[in-house]
Scaffold this motif. Structure first.
Motif, PDB file in Angstrom:
ATOM      1  N   PHE A  61       0.822  -1.211   0.000  1.00 61.97           N
ATOM      2  CA  PHE A  61       0.000   0.000   0.000  1.00 61.97           C
ATOM      3  C   PHE A  61       0.856   1.260   0.000  1.00 61.97           C
ATOM      4  CE2 PHE A  61      -2.019   3.453   2.378  1.00 61.97           C
ATOM      5  CZ  PHE A  61      -3.158   3.657   1.604  1.00 61.97           C
ATOM      6  N   SER A  62       1.932   1.277   0.802  1.00 59.12           N
ATOM      7  CA  SER A  62       2.757   2.477   0.902  1.00 59.12           C
ATOM      8  C   SER A  62       3.390   2.833  -0.438  1.00 59.12           C
ATOM      9  CB  SER A  62       3.844   2.291   1.968  1.00 59.12           C
ATOM     10  OG  SER A  62       3.280   2.214   3.255  1.00 59.12           O
ATOM     11  N   ALA A  63       3.945   1.850  -1.119  1.00 58.86           N
ATOM     12  CA  ALA A  63       4.570   2.110  -2.416  1.00 58.86           C
ATOM     13  C   ALA A  63       3.544   2.622  -3.420  1.00 58.86           C
ATOM     14  CB  ALA A  63       5.231   0.837  -2.942  1.00 58.86           C
ATOM     15  N   LEU A  64       2.327   2.074  -3.347  1.00 60.70           N
ATOM     16  CA  LEU A  64       1.272   2.517  -4.255  1.00 60.70           C
ATOM     17  C   LEU A  64       0.822   3.931  -3.914  1.00 60.70           C
ATOM     18  CD1 LEU A  64      -0.658   1.728  -6.556  1.00 60.70           C
ATOM     19  CD2 LEU A  64      -2.228   0.848  -4.810  1.00 60.70           C
ATOM     20  N   ALA A  65       0.618   4.204  -2.626  1.00 58.18           N
ATOM     21  CA  ALA A  65       0.149   5.523  -2.200  1.00 58.18           C
ATOM     22  C   ALA A  65       1.183   6.609  -2.488  1.00 58.18           C
ATOM     23  CB  ALA A  65      -0.193   5.499  -0.717  1.00 58.18           C
ATOM     24  N   LEU A  66       2.456   6.268  -2.354  1.00 58.15           N
ATOM     25  CA  LEU A  66       3.534   7.231  -2.589  1.00 58.15           C
ATOM     26  C   LEU A  66       3.967   7.262  -4.048  1.00 58.15           C
ATOM     27  CD1 LEU A  66       5.699   6.454   0.568  1.00 58.15           C
ATOM     28  CD2 LEU A  66       4.283   8.481   0.185  1.00 58.15           C
ATOM     29  N   CYS A  73      12.584  12.893  -0.321  1.00 54.47           N
ATOM     30  CA  CYS A  73      13.486  13.349  -1.387  1.00 54.47           C
ATOM     31  C   CYS A  73      12.982  13.058  -2.787  1.00 54.47           C
ATOM     32  CB  CYS A  73      14.873  12.727  -1.201  1.00 54.47           C
ATOM     33  SG  CYS A  73      14.904  10.927  -1.444  1.00 54.47           S
ATOM     34  N   GLY A  74      11.941  12.258  -2.904  1.00 54.96           N
ATOM     35  CA  GLY A  74      11.389  11.949  -4.219  1.00 54.96           C
ATOM     36  C   GLY A  74      12.122  10.864  -4.964  1.00 54.96           C
ATOM     37  N   ALA A  75      13.117  10.240  -4.345  1.00 52.92           N
ATOM     38  CA  ALA A  75      13.848   9.159  -5.010  1.00 52.92           C
ATOM     39  C   ALA A  75      12.939   7.943  -5.190  1.00 52.92           C
ATOM     40  CB  ALA A  75      15.078   8.777  -4.196  1.00 52.92           C
ATOM     41  N   ALA A  76      13.198   7.195  -6.243  1.00 55.88           N
ATOM     42  CA  ALA A  76      12.377   6.018  -6.524  1.00 55.88           C
ATOM     43  C   ALA A  76      12.573   4.944  -5.457  1.00 55.88           C
ATOM     44  CB  ALA A  76      12.739   5.459  -7.898  1.00 55.88           C
ATOM     45  N   ILE A  77      11.455   4.367  -5.010  1.00 55.89           N
ATOM     46  CA  ILE A  77      11.508   3.245  -4.085  1.00 55.89           C
ATOM     47  C   ILE A  77      11.905   2.005  -4.880  1.00 55.89           C
ATOM     48  CG2 ILE A  77      10.167   1.779  -2.529  1.00 55.89           C
ATOM     49  CD1 ILE A  77       8.349   4.193  -2.022  1.00 55.89           C
ATOM     50  N   PRO A  78      12.917   1.259  -4.452  1.00 51.68           N
ATOM     51  CA  PRO A  78      13.341   0.077  -5.217  1.00 51.68           C
ATOM     52  C   PRO A  78      12.177  -0.878  -5.475  1.00 51.68           C
ATOM     53  CG  PRO A  78      14.913   0.559  -3.475  1.00 51.68           C
ATOM     54  CD  PRO A  78      13.730   1.451  -3.233  1.00 51.68           C
ATOM     55  N   ALA A  79      12.026  -1.267  -6.739  1.00 48.49           N
ATOM     56  CA  ALA A  79      10.948  -2.199  -7.075  1.00 48.49           C
ATOM     57  C   ALA A  79      11.118  -3.527  -6.357  1.00 48.49           C
ATOM     58  CB  ALA A  79      10.919  -2.418  -8.584  1.00 48.49           C
ATOM     59  N   PHE A  80      12.354  -3.845  -6.006  1.00 51.13           N
ATOM     60  CA  PHE A  80      12.628  -5.108  -5.330  1.00 51.13           C
ATOM     61  C   PHE A  80      11.782  -5.272  -4.078  1.00 51.13           C
ATOM     62  CE2 PHE A  80      15.147  -7.195  -1.957  1.00 51.13           C
ATOM     63  CZ  PHE A  80      15.186  -8.473  -2.481  1.00 51.13           C
ATOM     64  N   THR A  81      11.570  -4.176  -3.339  1.00 52.13           N
ATOM     65  CA  THR A  81      10.840  -4.264  -2.073  1.00 52.13           C
ATOM     66  C   THR A  81       9.405  -4.709  -2.290  1.00 52.13           C
ATOM     67  OG1 THR A  81      12.228  -2.544  -1.074  1.00 52.13           O
ATOM     68  CG2 THR A  81      10.098  -2.983  -0.041  1.00 52.13           C
ATOM     69  N   TRP A  82       8.682  -4.030  -3.171  1.00 50.93           N
ATOM     70  CA  TRP A  82       7.282  -4.394  -3.330  1.00 50.93           C
ATOM     71  C   TRP A  82       7.118  -5.717  -4.083  1.00 50.93           C
ATOM     72  CZ3 TRP A  82       5.269  -5.137  -8.101  1.00 50.93           C
ATOM     73  CH2 TRP A  82       5.814  -4.432  -9.194  1.00 50.93           C
ATOM     74  N   ILE A  83       8.090  -6.086  -4.912  1.00 54.00           N
ATOM     75  CA  ILE A  83       8.014  -7.387  -5.580  1.00 54.00           C
ATOM     76  C   ILE A  83       8.136  -8.503  -4.550  1.00 54.00           C
ATOM     77  CG2 ILE A  83       9.252  -8.959  -7.118  1.00 54.00           C
ATOM     78  CD1 ILE A  83       9.772  -6.623  -8.963  1.00 54.00           C
ATOM     79  N   MET A  84       9.066  -8.345  -3.594  1.00 56.88           N
ATOM     80  CA  MET A  84       9.190  -9.342  -2.536  1.00 56.88           C
ATOM     81  C   MET A  84       7.919  -9.411  -1.696  1.00 56.88           C
ATOM     82  SD  MET A  84      12.018 -11.078  -2.577  1.00 56.88           S
ATOM     83  CE  MET A  84      12.393 -11.632  -0.913  1.00 56.88           C
ATOM     84  N   GLU A  85       7.324  -8.260  -1.403  1.00 55.59           N
ATOM     85  CA  GLU A  85       6.085  -8.243  -0.631  1.00 55.59           C
ATOM     86  C   GLU A  85       4.972  -8.963  -1.383  1.00 55.59           C
ATOM     87  OE1 GLU A  85       6.982  -3.946   1.602  1.00 55.59           O
ATOM     88  OE2 GLU A  85       5.542  -4.076  -0.059  1.00 55.59           O
ATOM     89  N   LEU A  86       4.873  -8.702  -2.674  1.00 55.35           N
ATOM     90  CA  LEU A  86       3.832  -9.331  -3.487  1.00 55.35           C
ATOM     91  C   LEU A  86       4.029 -10.839  -3.563  1.00 55.35           C
ATOM     92  CD1 LEU A  86       1.444  -9.218  -5.438  1.00 55.35           C
ATOM     93  CD2 LEU A  86       3.065  -8.731  -7.282  1.00 55.35           C
ATOM     94  N   LEU A  87       5.260 -11.270  -3.856  1.00 54.23           N
ATOM     95  CA  LEU A  87       5.516 -12.694  -4.004  1.00 54.23           C
ATOM     96  C   LEU A  87       5.357 -13.435  -2.679  1.00 54.23           C
ATOM     97  CD1 LEU A  87       8.562 -12.707  -6.448  1.00 54.23           C
ATOM     98  CD2 LEU A  87       6.162 -13.179  -6.958  1.00 54.23           C
ATOM     99  N   ALA A  88       5.819 -12.822  -1.589  1.00 51.46           N
ATOM    100  CA  ALA A  88       5.643 -13.451  -0.280  1.00 51.46           C
ATOM    101  C   ALA A  88       4.164 -13.536   0.083  1.00 51.46           C
ATOM    102  CB  ALA A  88       6.417 -12.687   0.789  1.00 51.46           C
ATOM    103  N   GLY A  89       3.393 -12.520  -0.322  1.00 49.22           N
ATOM    104  CA  GLY A  89       1.950 -12.575  -0.116  1.00 49.22           C
ATOM    105  C   GLY A  89       1.313 -13.721  -0.880  1.00 49.22           C
ATOM    106  N   LEU A  90       1.766 -13.933  -2.102  1.00 51.88           N
ATOM    107  CA  LEU A  90       1.249 -15.043  -2.898  1.00 51.88           C
ATOM    108  C   LEU A  90       1.631 -16.389  -2.290  1.00 51.88           C
ATOM    109  CD1 LEU A  90       1.909 -13.710  -6.519  1.00 51.88           C
ATOM    110  CD2 LEU A  90      -0.287 -13.890  -5.333  1.00 51.88           C
ATOM    111  N   VAL A  91       2.825 -16.461  -1.706  1.00 54.64           N
ATOM    112  CA  VAL A  91       3.233 -17.687  -1.023  1.00 54.64           C
ATOM    113  C   VAL A  91       2.310 -17.956   0.166  1.00 54.64           C
ATOM    114  CG1 VAL A  91       5.023 -18.702   0.445  1.00 54.64           C
ATOM    115  CG2 VAL A  91       5.641 -17.696  -1.748  1.00 54.64           C
ATOM    116  N   GLY A  92       2.010 -16.916   0.947  1.00 53.70           N
ATOM    117  CA  GLY A  92       1.090 -17.087   2.067  1.00 53.70           C
ATOM    118  C   GLY A  92      -0.282 -17.533   1.606  1.00 53.70           C
TER     119      GLY A  92
END
Length: 262
Positions: A61-66, A73-92
């Motif tokens: 949610f945070s990555a989507l909301a932001l 600073c407006g720097a891009a949030i690494p895609a790696f973080t939300w990809i891991m969250e998504l994949l771990a969610g799918l594992v659960g």
């Protein structure tokens, strides 16, 4: 579908729990190779160092909301973080989907450990021994928790480790150099302990296909691929094991999205 309660609510809880775990896995994958503590220290923006607030740490949610950028600073949030969250969610979610009794939910641990190992191998060509051993030990613990086939699992652990270790040692003897890391046999042994020897041929075959897909992706990105190119075999095995596990529920869960984060 599971028979351990309200299916929809359980699936949602499984995904939510997985996404939370995925946030932690992303942190571990980032800090462990640098030797930083993984359970101490506040989460901060990699670009500006600003400590992140609670609302910036909500999985997905945070990555989507932001809109994928740091609020400071407006720097891009690494895609790696939300990809891991998504994949771990799918594992659960998958663990809940496959569970027939509550004890079967322990299989989520299997998937989460494999995701972490895959990420570390893809990013750093590194399979930490503490994690491969943890995979094996948790497989033994899960075996007795779920009352699985002890013989099949122990044979799978031995066959996975000894088979790949023989290949590693044979290559070194013939070529005079290392062609495979010592963590790969330990990983396949851990997979064998969790899944039993019957699953190992399928895991190896699918891992080969994942390896070919990875090479094709590299070529599409313009990466020069040759005989000396290092292939993260551990990541291929981990991704294949999750895919074979998912096939038990006929779920098209192919976590190749991990590859697009790097």
């Amino acid at each position: 579908m599971p028979v351990i309660g309200n299916a929809g609510l359980l699936l949602a809880c499984g995904f939510l729990a997985g996404a939370i775990i995925g946030s932690f896995l992303a942190l571990v994958a980032a800090r462990l190779p640098e030797g930083r503590p993984v359970v101490r220290g506040r989460s901060a923006c990699d670009a500006c160092g600003r400590t992140l607030g609670p609302l910036e740490l909500v999985p997905l949610f945070s990555a989507l909301a932001l809109r994928g950028r740091c609020r400071g600073c407006g720097a891009a949030i690494p895609a790696f973080t939300w990809i891991m969250e998504l994949l771990a969610g799918l594992v659960g979610l998958l663990a809940v989907l496959l569970a027939r009794v509550p004890a079967d939910l322990v299989w989520a641990v299997f998937g989460w450990l494999l995701l972490l190992l895959a990420a570390l191998d893809l990013r750093h060509y590194w399979l930490p021994q503490r994690l491969t051993v943890l995979l094996a030990l948790s497989g033994i613990a899960a075996l007795f928790t779920t009352h699985g086939d002890v013989a099949a699992s122990l044979i799978g652990g031995a066959a996975g480790f000894l088979g790949l270790e023989a290949v590693r040692l044979g290559y070194r003897a013939l070529r005079g150099r290392e062609g495979m890391g010592g963590g790969d046999p330990l990983l396949l042994g851990g997979i064998g302990l969790w899944m039993g020897w019957q699953a190992l041929p399928f895991v190896v075959i699918v891992a080969s296909l994942v390896g070919f897909a990875l090479i094709a992706l590299w070529k599409l990105r313009g990466v020069e691929v040759g005989a000396a190119t290092r292939i993260p075999l551990g990541a291929c095995l981990a991704i294949a094991a999750i895919g074979v596990w998912a096939a038990a529920a006929r779920v098209p869960f192919v976590p190749l999205a991990l590859l697009y984060a790097f």
